[in-house]
Design an enzyme around this catalytic site. Structure first.
Site: not given
Ligand code: FE2
Length: 448
Positions: A247, A349, A244, A343, A186, A90, A92
């Site tokens: 979360e 983030w 996702h 991640d 997203q 996982h 991005h």
């Protein structure tokens, strides 16, 4: 170690001869790289107590054991621990290194501020920029021993800039690193105009998995609708699922229940991953107990990024502050597959992250209370085999017939490797080094 080259020369009786492509020279002898045998010896293989060496032919492991026959090339691994490459299931890639962009630095440290900031940042990206940043991120990950990456690429973009860039990279790098792509909305499958259509378009363009973000949709019913559509798309296009999901610390975010039920009905639980599922860590025990039984039945996989979850969750708490992670220990104890992930690498983030899965593992076993001696001895599974299972990678593991993909750690013992958080000294793909580095040495030895 040798370096593969397309053409080389060798000298015979003072005469220089040019070799055809595919040949290399070792000790002034020519070898056809496709038929030469090489033996990696003197090693401790994770999860294998009987073999200390293995032979590789044409990139595949053909023999394992002890006292194997002599080979064209012999490589001494000096007693070091080896294991299949780290897996990051996982990540991005389209976001990497945007955390310090104008408007990228978050104040609240929450998931929702990250999404809001990304909405503006992504307007200025182009394919070249995405490819350059993603390649740098991949380079960081591979330099830490990762050879398998699943990446969520934002498709809530009319131009699909990120997806086009990563599809190209996936193809360009496939011999060195395996990349799976999630068609990920997203900003919502429905909260973003035409989000559903963009997810479907991403699948048609070649994404491997359907993504969704139900806890970000504007109402529970719409989040549920996005889960139904996710499963429908996966069945229609024969894709994997990676959502996702939940979360948030909101215990009422229970989309995992619906996802699990739908994939169980379709018989595609093993093709499905629930990323994050943070709220399940806050759910009450009676609910959790019932759901764990259903997760076992569906064979769904869970992905937890420990550093990201600890960073983003618990932000609405005073004290006690929740850790924000799923019930990793309890799921594993019931035989449910869970793996760890990075991640983010410096994005809106999460400011940190560098693809070092040893750091992820170290944080993860602390945050989940999985640091008994027995748990530590098998915790490498969380960043190797369990991730490979989630990504459904069949050609994985040091076994006869499989590709000779492995990493060499700077330690011989499993427990000591984790206690010392050792570095990866080398990464081998199809029997050839992707990189190799020396053990760190003192310029001035410590005098104690
Ligand atoms: Fe994510």
């Amino acid at each position: 170690m040798f370096v593969k080259i397309d053409q080389t020369t060798m000298t015979i009786h003072t005469k220089q001869i040019t070799l055809p492509a595919g040949y290399i020279v070792i000790n002034n002898k020519p070898f056809d790289i496709n038929i030469m045998k090489k033996k990696f010896f003197n090693t401790n293989i994770y999860r294998n107590n009987s073999a200390t060496e293995f032979i590789v032919e044409n990139g595949k492991i053909t023999e394992m054991g002890t006292n194997l026959p002599e080979c064209d090339e012999e490589i001494d691994l000096k007693g070091k621990l080896i294991m299949p490459p780290y897996v990051d299931p996982h990540l991005h890639l389209d976001y990497v290194y945007t955390g310090r962009n104008d408007g990228g630095m978050v104040n609240s440290g929450t998931l929702f501020e990250g999404i809001e900031r990304w909405h503006y940042i992504k307007k200025s990206q182009n394919k070249k920029d995405v490819k350059e940043r993603a390649l740098a991120g991949i380079r960081e990950e591979v330099s830490h021993g990762i050879q398998f990456i699943r990446t969520h690429i934002d498709v809530t973009d009319p131009e699909l800039t990120g997806l086009k860039a990563i599809l190209e990279l996936r193809e360009e790098l496939k011999d060195k690193v395996t990349i799976q792509i999630v068609s990920f909305p997203q900003e919502g499958m429905y909260a973003y105009k035409n989000g559903f259509e963009m997810v479907e378009e991403g699948l048609k363009m070649g994404a491997d998995c359907v993504g969704a973000i139900p806890h970000f949709e504007w109402a529970r019913e719409i989040g549920e609708k996005s889960i139904h559509k996710t499963v429908e798309l996966a069945v229609k296009y024969n894709k994997m699922i990676d959502v996702h999901i939940d979360e948030t610390d909101d215990v009422m975010a229970r989309f995992i229940e619906l996802l699990n039920a739908l994939v169980m009905t379709e018989g595609i639980g093993e093709k499905t991953a629930a990323s994050h599922a943070c709220s399940f860590g806050s759910a009450d025990n009676a609910y959790a107990n019932r759901m764990i039984g259903l997760f076992k039945k569906s064979k769904i996989n869970f992905i937890t990024p420990p550093t990201e979850n600890a960073y983003l969750q618990g932000r609405m708490d005073n004290y006690p502050k929740r850790r924000g992670l799923n019930r990793v220990k309890e799921l594993l104890e019931e035989g449910i597959n869970v793996c760890f992930a990075q991640d983010s690498i410096n994005d809106p983030w999460y400011p940190l992250g560098n693809g070092n899965m040893m750091n992820i593992l170290d944080n993860g076993i602390h945050l989940t209370h999985m640091a008994s001696y027995q748990e530590i001895e098998k915790s490498f599974d969380l960043i190797t085999f369990n991730g490979a299972k989630t990504m459904m990678i069949e050609d994985y593991g040091l076994t006869i017939g499989r590709s000779a993909n492995f990493i060499v750690l700077n330690e011989s013992d499993v427990f000591e490797a984790i206690r010392k958080r050792v570095e990866v000294l080398a990464s081998v793909r199809n029997g050839e080094y992707l990189f190799k580095r020396k053990e760190p040495i003192y310029d001035l030895p410590l005098n104690l």
